[in-house]
Enzyme design. Structure first.
Site, PDB file in Angstrom:
ATOM      1  N   SER A 244      47.732  46.394  37.119  1.00 18.45           N
ATOM      2  CA  SER A 244      47.260  45.063  37.493  1.00 18.45           C
ATOM      3  C   SER A 244      47.881  44.624  38.808  1.00 18.45           C
ATOM      4  CB  SER A 244      47.601  44.045  36.398  1.00 18.45           C
ATOM      5  OG  SER A 244      47.423  42.741  36.905  1.00 18.45           O
TER       6      SER A 244
ATOM      7  N   ARG B 210      33.800  42.036  29.773  1.00 20.25           N
ATOM      8  CA  ARG B 210      32.706  42.613  30.577  1.00 20.25           C
ATOM      9  C   ARG B 210      32.088  43.840  29.928  1.00 20.25           C
ATOM     10  NH1 ARG B 210      35.211  41.376  36.641  1.00 20.25           N
ATOM     11  NH2 ARG B 210      34.414  39.247  36.701  1.00 20.25           N
TER      12      ARG B 210
ATOM     13  N   LYS C 178      37.882  37.660  48.443  1.00 23.31           N
ATOM     14  CA  LYS C 178      38.477  36.647  47.553  1.00 23.31           C
ATOM     15  C   LYS C 178      39.968  36.916  47.342  1.00 23.31           C
ATOM     16  CE  LYS C 178      36.942  36.345  43.111  1.00 23.31           C
ATOM     17  NZ  LYS C 178      37.934  36.148  42.049  1.00 23.31           N
ATOM     18  N   SER C 179      40.322  38.170  47.089  1.00 22.79           N
ATOM     19  CA  SER C 179      41.741  38.499  46.857  1.00 22.79           C
ATOM     20  C   SER C 179      42.570  38.209  48.104  1.00 22.79           C
ATOM     21  CB  SER C 179      41.889  39.987  46.524  1.00 22.79           C
ATOM     22  OG  SER C 179      41.321  40.267  45.280  1.00 22.79           O
TER      23      SER C 179
ATOM     24  N   ASP D 279      36.346  45.694  39.547  1.00 26.88           N
ATOM     25  CA  ASP D 279      35.402  44.566  39.616  1.00 26.88           C
ATOM     26  C   ASP D 279      33.956  45.034  39.815  1.00 26.88           C
ATOM     27  OD1 ASP D 279      37.493  42.858  39.223  1.00 26.88           O
ATOM     28  OD2 ASP D 279      37.755  42.364  41.338  1.00 26.88           O
TER      29      ASP D 279
ATOM     30  N   GLN E 276      47.422  41.787  40.072  1.00 24.63           N
ATOM     31  CA  GLN E 276      47.847  40.393  39.931  1.00 24.63           C
ATOM     32  C   GLN E 276      49.268  40.329  39.394  1.00 24.63           C
ATOM     33  OE1 GLN E 276      44.824  38.458  37.573  1.00 24.63           O
ATOM     34  NE2 GLN E 276      43.391  38.371  39.280  1.00 24.63           N
TER      35      GLN E 276
END
Ligand code: S3P
Length: 434
Positions: free
Chosen positions: A165, A347, A21-22, A316, A167
């Site tokens: 991070s 989570r 996905k990344s 994740d 992102q």
């Protein structure tokens, strides 16, 4: 609302998981920036990657699938202003990285997302982008979406990331490409480096010096590079559900083929080995992001401690690790994982609540949890909610396969964001669900 019932089952066999996905989302953005047509094998057709692909097409790129192969024709960097708001669905990666890519383009873009994405913090990208001179409005209640970017000319910065991070790192590096002057980011811990690896593969200059990563600014012209053919490895984070499920079953065996083995993603394997599982890997392809085979033989697991530098490299996977920790003998302690509270759901809270519903003793802390095993699993009396979080739904499904009664999971449509074939693959590996 979609629900699934998972029946007790014994899992094992051989599997190939869908594309990472990344990586898929980064490729969609970089292929949209390139000159010419990129041919991409293994692109994830889950909702997150498709939201990002559609967003870059609203900005002037175009795509078509020829059988399973994706062709993206890029813009050479001249993005057009989209006619409508970009709906980023559930994709945090798409939203945060695209914000970096667009902050230095002369267009105005608004991004929105689903309920889960609309709760997630965007101030973490707005802060460095604003230091670069970007004009960003976050009109949600708490520094959240909707986000409007009024593109301006950016200047390079030297930025110490306040949190580990990938992102935020990638957002700043992408913005840095269109800035005047060099941009450097410094990470507190190593995070996934797909952006850096793709820059290298595409010939975009990037200087990686330990935790310090720099790009030269190319000003408003941006970097000029040609489209390239790329293969996306299988998503290690999707494979992780099966790897963990088999690792915790004494004697069970699993082979996962063509899965991404970037070492910034695979810390789960080290944890499971420490816990007692037998795991071997074989590298079959090492161009850009490495890819290969993972062999797992399950065992009685033992508790372990997980924290520090390991956390970003299994961030994740922590929900599924906490699930199988219930079956391990002894305490499994997870710390330094406060980022889990701002994922697609909180989570830590979600897994602690679900584990308790299975009769597992768990203590929660601000940055993690301790799972006391081995538990004699009870069947939860009520359906378990995913809270719109794909990894919660799949982690609970894994634990559900170890009980002796069916387990119902509510709101399972979210699984399609990263792993639309999850339920079919559960059956392929000998599981049972409806
Ligand atoms: C991602 C980075 C991680 C991860 C997320 C995808 C990425 O988030 O949890 O699922 O594609 O860069 P953070 O970088 O916010 O930790």
């Amino acid at each position: 609302m979609k629900s699934k019932i998972v029946y007790p089952s014994v899992l094992g066999g051989e599997i190939r998981v869908p594309g990472d996905k990344s990586v898929s989302q980064r490729i969609a953005m970089l292929a949209a920036l390139a000159k010419g047509t990129s041919t991409i094998k293994g692109f994830l057709t889950g909702e997150d990657a498709m939201s990002t692909l559609k967003a870059v097409c609203a900005l002037g790129a175009s795509y078509r699938f020829v059988d399973d192969v994706l062709e993206i024709t890029g813009t050479g960097g001249t993005f057009k202003e989209p006619a409508n708001t970009l709906d980023m669905g559930n994709s945090g990666t798409g939203t945060r990285l695209l914000a970096g890519l667009l902050a230095g383009r002369p267009i105005t873009v608004t991004m929105t997302g689903d309920a889960s994405l609309s709760r997630r913090p965007m101030g973490r990208i707005a802060a460095p982008l604003q230091q670069m001179g970007a004009k960003i409005e976050l009109t949600g209640e708490k520094g959240t979406l909707p986000m409007t970017i009024h593109g301006t000319q950016l200047k390079g910065i030297h930025y110490e990331l306040p949190m580990a991070s990938a992102q935020v790192k990638s957002c700043v590096l992408l913005a840095g490409l269109f800035a005047d002057g060099k941009t450097t980011v410094i990470e507190p811990h190593p995070t996934r480096d797909h952006t850096e690896k793709l820059f290298q593969a595409l010939g975009i200059p990037v200087d990686v010096n330990g935790l310090e990563i720099s790009v030269p600014g190319f000003g408003s012209a941006g970097p000029q590079f040609a489209a390239r053919d790329i293969t996306v490895p299988g998503d290690f984070s999707s494979a992780a559900f099966w790897i963990a499920a088999i690792a915790a079953r004494p004697g069970a065996e699993l082979t996962v083929r063509k899965v991404g083995l970037n070492h910034r993603r695979t810390a789960l394997l080290d944890v499971l080995k420490r816990m007692g599982a037998q795991i071997e890997t074989e590298l079959t392809d090492d161009q850009g992001d490495p890819m290969g085979t993972v062999f797992v033989r399950g065992a009685q697991l033992y508790g372990t401690e997980i924290g520090g530098d390991e956390i970003p490299n299994l961030i994740d996977e922590l929900p599924v690790i906490s699930a199988i920790a219930a079956l391990a003998d002894g305490e499994t302690v997870i710390r330094d994982a406060e980022e889990l509270r701002v994922k697609e759901s909180d989570r830590i809270a979600m897994m602690a609540a679900h584990l308790r519903a299975f009769g597992v003793e768990v203590s929660e802390s601000p940055d993690g949890m301790t799972v006391h095993g081995p538990a004699v699993l009870k069947t939860p009396v009520k359906p378990l909610a995913s809270d719109g979080d794909h990894r919660i739904a799949m982690s609970v499904a894994v634990l559900g396969s170890f009980t002796d009664q069916p387990v119902t999971i509510d709101d399972t449509a979210c699984v399609d964001t990263s792993y639309p074939d999850f339920w079919n693959h559960l059956k392929q590996l000998g599981g049972n669900c409806e």
